[in-house]
Design an enzyme around this catalytic site. Structure first.
Site, PDB file in Angstrom:
ATOM      1  CG  ASN A  47     -26.902  -3.509   1.446  1.00 42.91           C
ATOM      2  OD1 ASN A  47     -27.861  -2.947   1.973  1.00 42.91           O
ATOM      3  ND2 ASN A  47     -26.922  -4.767   1.088  1.00 42.91           N
ATOM      4  CG  ASP A  48     -22.487   1.641  -2.128  1.00 46.90           C
ATOM      5  OD1 ASP A  48     -21.864   0.562  -2.106  1.00 46.90           O
ATOM      6  OD2 ASP A  48     -22.704   2.287  -3.169  1.00 46.90           O
ATOM      7  CB  SER A  84     -24.461  12.143  12.881  1.00 46.47           C
ATOM      8  OG  SER A  84     -24.700  13.450  12.392  1.00 46.47           O
ATOM      9  N   PRO A 128     -29.214   5.074  -1.143  1.00 50.26           N
ATOM     10  CG  PRO A 128     -29.999   2.869  -1.171  1.00 50.26           C
ATOM     11  CD  PRO A 128     -29.862   4.069  -0.287  1.00 50.26           C
ATOM     12  CB  ILE A 138      21.538   8.324  -8.677  1.00 51.17           C
ATOM     13  CG1 ILE A 138      21.908   6.993  -9.302  1.00 51.17           C
ATOM     14  CG2 ILE A 138      20.910   9.241  -9.706  1.00 51.17           C
ATOM     15  CD1 ILE A 138      20.719   6.213  -9.764  1.00 51.17           C
ATOM     16  CG  PHE A 139      20.436  12.683  -3.957  1.00 49.37           C
ATOM     17  CD1 PHE A 139      19.127  12.953  -4.289  1.00 49.37           C
ATOM     18  CD2 PHE A 139      21.087  13.436  -3.022  1.00 49.37           C
ATOM     19  CE1 PHE A 139      18.479  13.997  -3.682  1.00 49.37           C
ATOM     20  CE2 PHE A 139      20.442  14.476  -2.425  1.00 49.37           C
ATOM     21  CZ  PHE A 139      19.136  14.762  -2.749  1.00 49.37           C
ATOM     22  CB  CYS A 140      26.151  12.294  -4.375  1.00 47.03           C
ATOM     23  SG  CYS A 140      25.591  12.103  -2.703  1.00 47.03           S
ATOM     24  CE  LYS A 198      23.222 -20.030  -6.214  1.00 44.31           C
ATOM     25  NZ  LYS A 198      22.846 -19.740  -7.544  1.00 44.31           N
ATOM     26  CG  ASP A 210      10.892 -12.414  19.165  1.00 42.97           C
ATOM     27  OD1 ASP A 210      10.608 -12.589  20.371  1.00 42.97           O
ATOM     28  OD2 ASP A 210      10.435 -13.119  18.252  1.00 42.97           O
TER      29      ASP A 210
END
Ligand SMILES: *[C@@H]1O[C@H](CO)[C@@H](O)[C@H](O)[C@H]1NC(C)=O
Ligand SMILES: *[C@@H]1O[C@H](CO)[C@@H](O)[C@H](O)[C@H]1NC(C)=O
Ligand SMILES: *[C@@H]1O[C@H](CO)[C@@H](O)[C@H](O)[C@H]1NC(C)=O
Ligand SMILES: *[C@@H]1O[C@H](CO)[C@@H](O)[C@H](O)[C@H]1NC(C)=O
Ligand SMILES: *[C@@H]1O[C@H](CO)[C@@H](O)[C@H](O)[C@H]1NC(C)=O
Ligand SMILES: *[C@@H]1O[C@H](CO)[C@@H](O)[C@H](O)[C@H]1NC(C)=O
Ligand SMILES: CC(=O)N[C@H]1CO[C@H](CO)[C@@H](O)[C@@H]1O
Length: 634
Positions: free
Chosen positions: A124-125, A153, A158, A283-285, A330, A458
């Site tokens: 059944n896999d 196809s 098994p 941080i990147f900069c 908060k 919305d």
């Protein structure tokens, strides 16, 4: 100062980031007949510094794959390394669903990085089941099919032995330059999102998004897929411990001190969402500024603890950043919310999953949400406008998020405008114009004063809440999304969301999203405010195009007479007809089929301010007191 080198370094860095991406696989794994190459469905590209490297996978222990030996065998790992990194003995059995770290040797096979492992097909896999159940998304049906030359196809039987390529990757040169040494293929589970996964492994959310070619706007990840997490150090077993959900307390137990550990973890998650992206860019900069100053050999070391370094160096910038990013948000303990809402009792339920609570003597609306709220929190945290409902806090418990909002005592506008309401709620002309102006002002803010611009998508009378002064506030930004491109430009979406009747034709037909979408919806809302009828009733009653109805009021001989019948009868004619005609013109332009002919929200705000001023003058001269009769509800 000479900025040119800095600019060059940064733009080179941005370029290299683009190079560093391994596109996130998304939901393509679920459709085995599709093998688009625009995602990493067949595996992660060999774009790394080395063709072979140490990499890591995660795996959730499941019978029969719940022991060191079974998991190592399934995933092609070395059992002694696996037991060492998970701090367990070689014959250990893992608890079900325990997250296990799997060290693997990742190599290029042609175009893709992979680990070869084999699998014996069972009864059944299917390829989809194999990829998602034993392998948990570490492989895909498409890549198994390709690896084993299985025709679409062809069936599998098994006993067939399949080679299963597992998804792994090596750091790119560019990732390695900023201190990353490993990529972890994390198997996404229900309830995960990029910020929480990154935080858990001590990675930077922005970097993780980049590594997977995800963006802050589109950060959604799906179960049964892998997310690459860039790491500076090997992952450790302590990162696999999921904070256990606190047991549901019996009702009316006195509050006990919170569990420190789990508490801390979700605080990190929240902070991760909020701070992650900002960190990434700052941080990147800094890193690049730093690497400019220092020699290359030093710069690697500087990346080991970027946050700490940063703190030492620029404490002011740092705290400023925290306060702008996390602002007044908060983090509540779940217990506080239980107390506030009488343990989420039905009597506190406003509607659906929204509860009314009292926190420190103030009312609050508490909304329980399943799934990814990072977009909504990111947006709400960015916006600060008196016409948008304010998010004041968040909480997390047992897989659910709780968002704490300011409470609007007079509830949704829909309770007030539909003339069939039963509890005597009534808005006079000027109050209606004021609310319309409030909504227009809030939308104008979203469209013109958030970066990037956002579209609410919305808008409807039940999403407009009224405060104690009957001033309007827009709620429910959950569907809002950024409008890529300039005002008036379009982006495409394939998921049609929102509420029928309110939606612009170009969205329903083609999924086009722009700020003009909200303008159309605002026109429908204004029509409801004016007529006291729900949009559905407006459509069916007249059984034709809304715009035709409106034009007939404006052009036909007895138009104004018919307009009087159309406008909310509960106002009993107490309104200036000239202004009503003016509003009908405005609504008509909002409902234009061609979005480019609709006014902008800014135009609308100006029209409505003038209308309000004229209405106030009219009211004074007619001795109608606007705000006395109904100043409070409920
Ligand atoms: C990354 O995503 C963008 C769109 O989000 C896409 O245009 C680009 O091609 C992607 N890059 C890679 C390497 O797939
Ligand atoms: C699966 O992919 C194929 C080919 O790209 C496409 O025609 C089909 O509609 C997809 N099916 C689903 C359910 O998305
Ligand atoms: C790539 O290979 C070189 C030489 O074997 C090694 O020194 C380096 O650490 C490797 N880089 C990564 C990122 O693994
Ligand atoms: C995986 O197996 C295929 C044959 O099925 C082979 O061509 C490839 O080199 C192998 N790759 C690795 C990384 O072992
Ligand atoms: C395979 O499927 C059949 C019928 O659906 C079922 O009777 C059988 O028990 C299954 N076998 C396994 C090993 O799950
Ligand atoms: C993963 O996919 C399998 C099979 O398609 C499905 O049964 C399972 O529910 C999926 N897991 C999750 C968490 O969605
Ligand atoms: C593999 C990869 O991502 N390489 C890029 C790293 O960044 C440099 C520029 O700094 C690019 O030239 C590489 O293509």
């Amino acid at each position: 100062m000479d900025y040119l080198p800095l600019i060059t370094v940064i733009s080179m860095a941005i370029f290299s980031v683009i190079q560093a991406q391994q596109p996130y696989v998304g939901t393509a794994i679920n459709n085995c007949s599709s093998s688009s190459t625009s995602n990493s469905i067949l595996g992660y590209e060999c774009n790394g510094q080395n063709r072979t490297c140490q990499a890591y996978l995660t795996f959730r222990s499941q019978t029969p794959y719940n022991s060191v030996s079974a998991i190592s065998a399934l995933l092609g790992s070395d059992p002694s390394q696996l037991s060492a990194i998970n701090s367990v003995s070689g014959n250990a059995i893992f608890a079900t669903n325990k997250l296990v770290i799997v060290p693997v040797k990742c190599s290029c096979s042609g175009q893709y990085y992979q680990i070869n492992t084999s699998y014996l097909v069972r009864q059944n896999d299917t390829l989809l089941l194999i990829a998602s159940v034993p392998f948990q998304g570490l492989s895909t049906c498409q890549s198994i099919r390709k690896q084993n030359n299985i025709d679409p196809s062809d069936d599998i039987y098994p006993g067939n032995k399949l080679t299963v390529p597992l998804r792994c990757a090596c750091v790119t040169k560019n990732q390695s330059e900023v201190g990353f040494r490993y990529l972890l293929s994390y198997t996404v589970a229900v309830g995960d999102f990029v910020a929480s996964v990154s935080t858990r492994f001590g990675a930077d959310t922005g970097r993780t998004l980049e590594a997977n070619n995800l963006s802050e706007e589109q950060p959604t990840i799906y179960p049964n897929s892998t997310l690459l997490v860039p790491l500076q150090n090997p992952p450790s077993s302590s990162q696999t411990i999921v904070p256990p959900p606190p047991p549901p307390p019996p009702p009316s137990t006195p509050i006990s001190p919170p569990d420190k550990k789990s508490n801390k973890t979700w605080v990190f998650v929240v902070v991760g969402i909020l701070v992650g992206t900002a960190f990434a860019s700052i941080i990147f900069c800094l890193l690049y500024r730093k690497s400019k100053k220092k020699k290359e050999s030093d710069s690697l070391e500087a990346f080991e603890k970027p946050e700490a370094k940063k703190l030492e160096e620029e404490p002011e910038e740092f705290s400023e950043m925290i306060s702008t990013v996390a602002q007044s948000l908060k983090v509540y303990k779940f217990k506080e919310l239980q107390v506030a809402t009488d343990n989420f009792s039905a009597s506190c339920c406003i509607k659906g999953s929204v509860y009314r609570g009292t926190i420190n003597g103030d009312w609050a609306a508490i909304k329980k949400i399943n799934g990814d709220v990072s977009k909504e929190i990111n947006l709400l945290n960015k916006v600060n406008h008196s016409n948008l409902i304010r998010l004041s806090g968040v909480s997390f418990n047992d897989g659910h998020w709780y968002l704490v909002f300011e409470f609007a005592v007079n509830g949704p506008l829909s309770d007030w405008i539909y003339s069939n309401n039963i509890d005597g709620k009534f808005l006079n002309w000027t109050q209606r114009i004021q609310i319309a102006l409030d909504v227009a002002t809030g939308l104008n803010y979203l469209h013109s004063f958030t970066t990037p611009a956002h579209v609410h998508k919305d808008l409807k009378s039940s999403n407009i809440l009224l405060d104690s002064d009957l001033r309007g506030k827009i709620a429910n930004l959950g569907l809002a999304r950024s409008a890529e491109g300039q005002d008036g430009e379009f982006s495409l979406t394939r998921h049609i969301v929102g509420t029928r009747g309110y939606m612009a034709p170009e969205y329903l037909e083609n999924g086009l999203v722009s700020t003009k979408l909200d303008v159309y919806t605002f026109g429908v809302l204004l029509l409801e405010i004016l007529t006291g009828k729900e949009v559905a009733a407006l459509y069916t009653e007249e059984n034709m195009n809304l715009s035709n109805v409106l034009s007939s009021f404006l052009s036909e001989e007895n138009g104004q007479e018919r307009l009087r019948n159309f406008i909310d009868p509960s106002m009993q004619g107490n309104y200036p007809l000239g202004l009503a005609v003016f509003l009908v013109r405005l609504i008509d332009s909002c409902l234009n089929k061609d979005p480019s002919y609709r006014p902008t929200m800014d135009d609308i705000v100006q029209s409505l301010s003038r209308t309000l001023n004229t209405s106030l003058t009219w009211e004074m001269s007619n001795n109608i007191s606007g705000y006395q009769s109904f100043s409070t509800g409920s």
